[in-house]
Write a protein that holds these residues in place. Structure first.
Motif, PDB file in Angstrom:
ATOM      1  N   LEU A 156       0.825  -0.063   9.755  1.00  0.00           N
ATOM      2  CA  LEU A 156       0.185   0.614   8.634  1.00  0.00           C
ATOM      3  C   LEU A 156      -1.291   0.721   8.984  1.00  0.00           C
ATOM      4  CD1 LEU A 156       0.022   1.570   5.616  1.00  0.00           C
ATOM      5  CD2 LEU A 156      -0.316  -0.851   5.025  1.00  0.00           C
ATOM      6  N   VAL A 166      -3.487  -6.143   0.991  1.00  0.00           N
ATOM      7  CA  VAL A 166      -3.078  -6.750   2.267  1.00  0.00           C
ATOM      8  C   VAL A 166      -2.010  -7.814   1.999  1.00  0.00           C
ATOM      9  CG1 VAL A 166      -3.856  -8.111   4.249  1.00  0.00           C
ATOM     10  CG2 VAL A 166      -5.324  -6.303   3.329  1.00  0.00           C
ATOM     11  N   ILE A 178      -0.894  -4.544  10.126  1.00  0.00           N
ATOM     12  CA  ILE A 178      -1.819  -3.770   9.285  1.00  0.00           C
ATOM     13  C   ILE A 178      -3.151  -3.637  10.017  1.00  0.00           C
ATOM     14  CG2 ILE A 178      -2.986  -3.659   7.034  1.00  0.00           C
ATOM     15  CD1 ILE A 178      -0.858  -5.658   5.990  1.00  0.00           C
TER      16      ILE A 178
END
Ligand code: PRP
Ligand code: URA
Length: 208
Positions: A156, A166, A178
């Motif tokens: 992501l 998060v 992430i």
């Protein structure tokens, strides 16, 4: 647990400063998102596997490497669209799917309104794009939607994240890495990231 990586290259920090500035107009904002996405593409592909090949130089045979992974980009509409062209500059062979998702302004819950993926999507590793990770509801729903269709989202990529978002993605999808350009302080009472940059979709497209 997936990795959480803040891509804080000096050029990224420089451009992020102007992206946040409320005096940055739509044209500049769109250009900055595009440039930042290109720089993020560089960071996000650092671990991409390579395959060895041989090439003939004018002088001798040499060993070389080519990217050995088929990639797909999946922007979350609308704001994620702003990151696609910048990413494609470094990943020209990637195919692009689209997930339409908006956040209900009252409940902050994501509402999916569009879904379209390339035909060979299950053979590709997917990178989900959205400049803003606030509550994490939109990213989580998009990733879940992809997994429900036997797709392989692995990363992501956002520009600004709130700690709340998060945490939410890490809890719901611990297999996802992430990448963000900045981790901000918190969400305000309306679900906006503080200090953030305001509404990314509106600033990209000049709406509202
Ligand atoms: C924004 C942003 C994310 C979402 C983040 O989209 O682009 O998709 O909000 O918030 P969340 O993490 O709390 O879900 P928005 O709903 O404003 O739609 P838009 O991109 O069409 O403007
Ligand atoms: N979506 C945005 O565009 N900005 C925020 O701060 C939060 C969600």
């Amino acid at each position: 647990m997936g990795r959480f990586i803040v891509c804080d290259h000096p050029l990224i920090q420089h451009k992020m400063t102007f992206l946040r500035d409320k005096n940055t107009d739509t044209k500049q904002f769109r250009e900055l998102v595009d440039e930042l996405a290109t720089m993020m593409a560089y960071e996000v592909t650092k671990d991409i596997p390579l395959e060895k090949i041989r090439v003939q130089t004018p002088v001798a045979e040499a060993e070389g490497f080519v990217v050995g992974r088929m990639l797909g980009l999946v922007p979350i509409l609308r704001a994620g669209l702003g990151m696609v062209d910048g990413m494609l500059k470094l990943l020209p062979s990637a195919k692009v799917g689209h997930i339409g998702m908006y956040r209900d302004p009252e409940t902050l819950q994501p509402v999916e309104y569009y879904f379209s993926l390339p035909s060979d999507v299950t053979e590709r590793e997917l990178i989900v794009l959205d400049p803003m990770l606030a509550t994490g509801g939109s990213a989580n729903a998009a990733i879940a939607s992809l997994k429900a269709r036997s797709c392989r989202p692995t990363k992501l990529v956002c520009l600004i994240a709130a700690p709340e978002g998060v945490k939410a993605v890490q809890e719901a999808h611990p297999d996802i890495d992430i990448y963000v350009a900045a981790l901000d302080r918190h969400l305000n009472g309306h679900g906006y990231i503080v200090p953030g940059l305001g509404d990314a979709g509106d600033r990209l497209y000049g709406t509202k």
